[in-house]
Write an enzyme that holds these catalytic residues in place. Structure first.
Site, PDB file in Angstrom:
ATOM      1  N   SER A  19     -46.016 -10.633  15.288  1.00  0.00           N
ATOM      2  CA  SER A  19     -47.306 -10.466  15.944  1.00  0.00           C
ATOM      3  C   SER A  19     -47.439  -9.069  16.550  1.00  0.00           C
ATOM      4  CB  SER A  19     -47.422 -11.522  17.041  1.00  0.00           C
ATOM      5  OG  SER A  19     -48.643 -11.379  17.718  1.00  0.00           O
ATOM      6  N   HIS A  60     -49.218  -7.834  19.027  1.00  0.00           N
ATOM      7  CA  HIS A  60     -49.294  -7.573  20.468  1.00  0.00           C
ATOM      8  C   HIS A  60     -47.970  -7.751  21.191  1.00  0.00           C
ATOM      9  CE1 HIS A  60     -49.675 -11.708  22.381  1.00  0.00           C
ATOM     10  NE2 HIS A  60     -49.876 -12.033  21.129  1.00  0.00           N
ATOM     11  N   CYS A 109     -48.825 -18.857  26.889  1.00  0.00           N
ATOM     12  CA  CYS A 109     -49.701 -19.749  26.133  1.00  0.00           C
ATOM     13  C   CYS A 109     -49.776 -21.131  26.751  1.00  0.00           C
ATOM     14  CB  CYS A 109     -49.207 -19.883  24.699  1.00  0.00           C
ATOM     15  SG  CYS A 109     -48.980 -18.300  23.953  1.00  0.00           S
TER      16      CYS A 109
END
Ligand code: PLP
Length: 393
Positions: A203, A205, A336
């Site tokens: 990913s 980021h 998350c």
């Protein structure tokens, strides 16, 4: 709009700032060079060429080939594409999937969804140090196991699993091996061939590129993996992921991969030194311990249990606008799932009770941190924890 200009950011596992060199590389594609990479005019061809170079840059970071990279919106999408794709395509072999109880919710929730579709999922336990027991894995693998999905490094503790051994055992029963390498890629050397990984997600980021871009590696050499698409449409990404390509994001991801490949060992050394210094000093506070194995662990992560200090209160104390200190950004659990009031599923799987899990804080360090910042954080944590303990005692 509120700007935070006095922040000590120690939450790099949640997300990273964009490296200026990455921003410079993507900027032309956000402005003048805005063409669709699928347009056949020269303007479009230029964008296509930029995507092509980025694909090479991403593949080189993980020892793959460019045609094995599928660009996605991030790891969550890559994980869904991989796990649901294997389930759909390999169900004639069997309907058994193996994963671990400490995986990220993107993997756990996808597996739970597949259970509602008739797949059987085994969630391996972990030992007190966060590592899986290879003997337990051996006992659950069967001829009908189609996929084993084990993350490379844990986002909360940094614990690194014995991926090569896990891949070998998985292949021994003819299962594919997938690894969520979101926290590892860009930090430590990852080579899909050496580790025996068939599917891997990463990913942007988490490695100094923007949010909303990532990639799935799908093995096409030696033991070719075939998966169907999740998103149907214009047939982009060889039909595996339709949708107009996010050219600026993809260029940024490529540049971020190239930079981290060049600077891997330099970052490991400097960030590792800061983490070790911070951890050593924080462990001088009474009633503290490190959560997770400390020898098989990412160099940037330290998850510390502060007995008798509720982590939410500590985090609030560290980011209190009323004190004169900079805002100190640390976390408890994964970003998350931090909206939930459940204790960390990672820490409880390692045997911590709820109170201990709620008293643990993750410090995750990155390349823009300094020793001076560590000193401020050490003092601030010492003060907040001791005043909190004195209030409750
Ligand atoms: N897997 C792990 C280990 C992560 O840390 C994260 C992000 O927090 C994800 C998956 C999800 O990644 P993304 O935000 O790119 O969807």
């Amino acid at each position: 709009m509120k700007y935070f200009n006095n922040v000590i950011y120690l939450d790099y596992n949640a997300t990273t700032p964009i490296d200026n060199r990455v921003l410079d590389a993507m900027m032309p594609f956000l402005t003048n060079e805005f063409a669709n990479a699928n347009s056949t005019h020269q303007f479009g061809v230029h964008a296509y060429e930029a995507v092509k170079s980025a694909r090479v840059q991403v593949s080189e970071l993980i020892g793959a080939e460019a045609h094995e990279i599928v660009f996605t919106s991030g790891s969550t999408e890559a994980i869904n594409l991989a796990i649901k794709g294997v389930a759909e395509n390999y169900q004639s072999k069997g309907k058994h999937i193996v994963t671990v109880s400490t995986e990220h919710s993107a993997v756990l929730d996808t597996c739970q969804y597949l259970e509602t579709k008739g797949f059987e999922v085994t969630y391996l336990s972990v030992k007190a140090d966060g590592l899986i027991d290879l003997n337990e894995l051996k006992t659950v693998l069967h001829d009908d196991t189609i996929l084993v999905s084990v993350m490379l490094a844990n986002n909360e503790t940094g614990v690194i699993q014995p991926i090569k051994e896990i891949a070998e055992l998985s292949h021994g029963v003819g299962a594919l091996f997938m690894s969520d390498a979101t926290q590892a890629v860009g930090k430590i050397a990852v080579n899909v061939d050496e580790l025996g990984i068939d599917l891997l997600c990463l990913s942007g980021h988490k490695l100094y590129a923007p949010k909303g871009v990532g990639a799935l590696y799908v093995r096409q050499r030696m033991n070719r993996v075939k998966i169907p698409a999740l998103l149907h449409g214009g047939g982009h990404e060889k039909g595996l992921r339709s949708g107009t390509l996010n050219v600026p994001g993809i260029v940024a991801l490529g540049e971020a991969c190239a930079i981290s490949k060049r600077e891997l060992s330099k970052n490991a050394e400097s960030i590792g030194a800061l983490r070790d210094y911070l951890e050593t000093e924080l462990l001088k506070i009474e009633g503290t311990t490190v959560n997770g194995n400390t020898s098989s662990r990412l160099f940037n992560t330290s998850n510390i249990l502060f007995r008798g200090a509720d982590s939410d209160v500590v985090i609030m104390g560290l980011s209190n606008p009323e004190n004169d200190l900079p805002l100190i950004a640390v976390s408890n659990g994964s970003a998350c799932t931090s909206a939930s009031i459940e204790p960390s599923h990672v820490l409880t799987a390692m045997g911590l009770d709820e109170v201990a899990a709620f008293s643990s804080i993750r410090f995750s360090i990155g390349k823009f941190n300094t020793k001076k910042e560590m000193d401020i954080v050490i003092d601030a944590v010492k003060n907040v924890v001791s005043s909190l303990r004195s209030m409750v005692s």
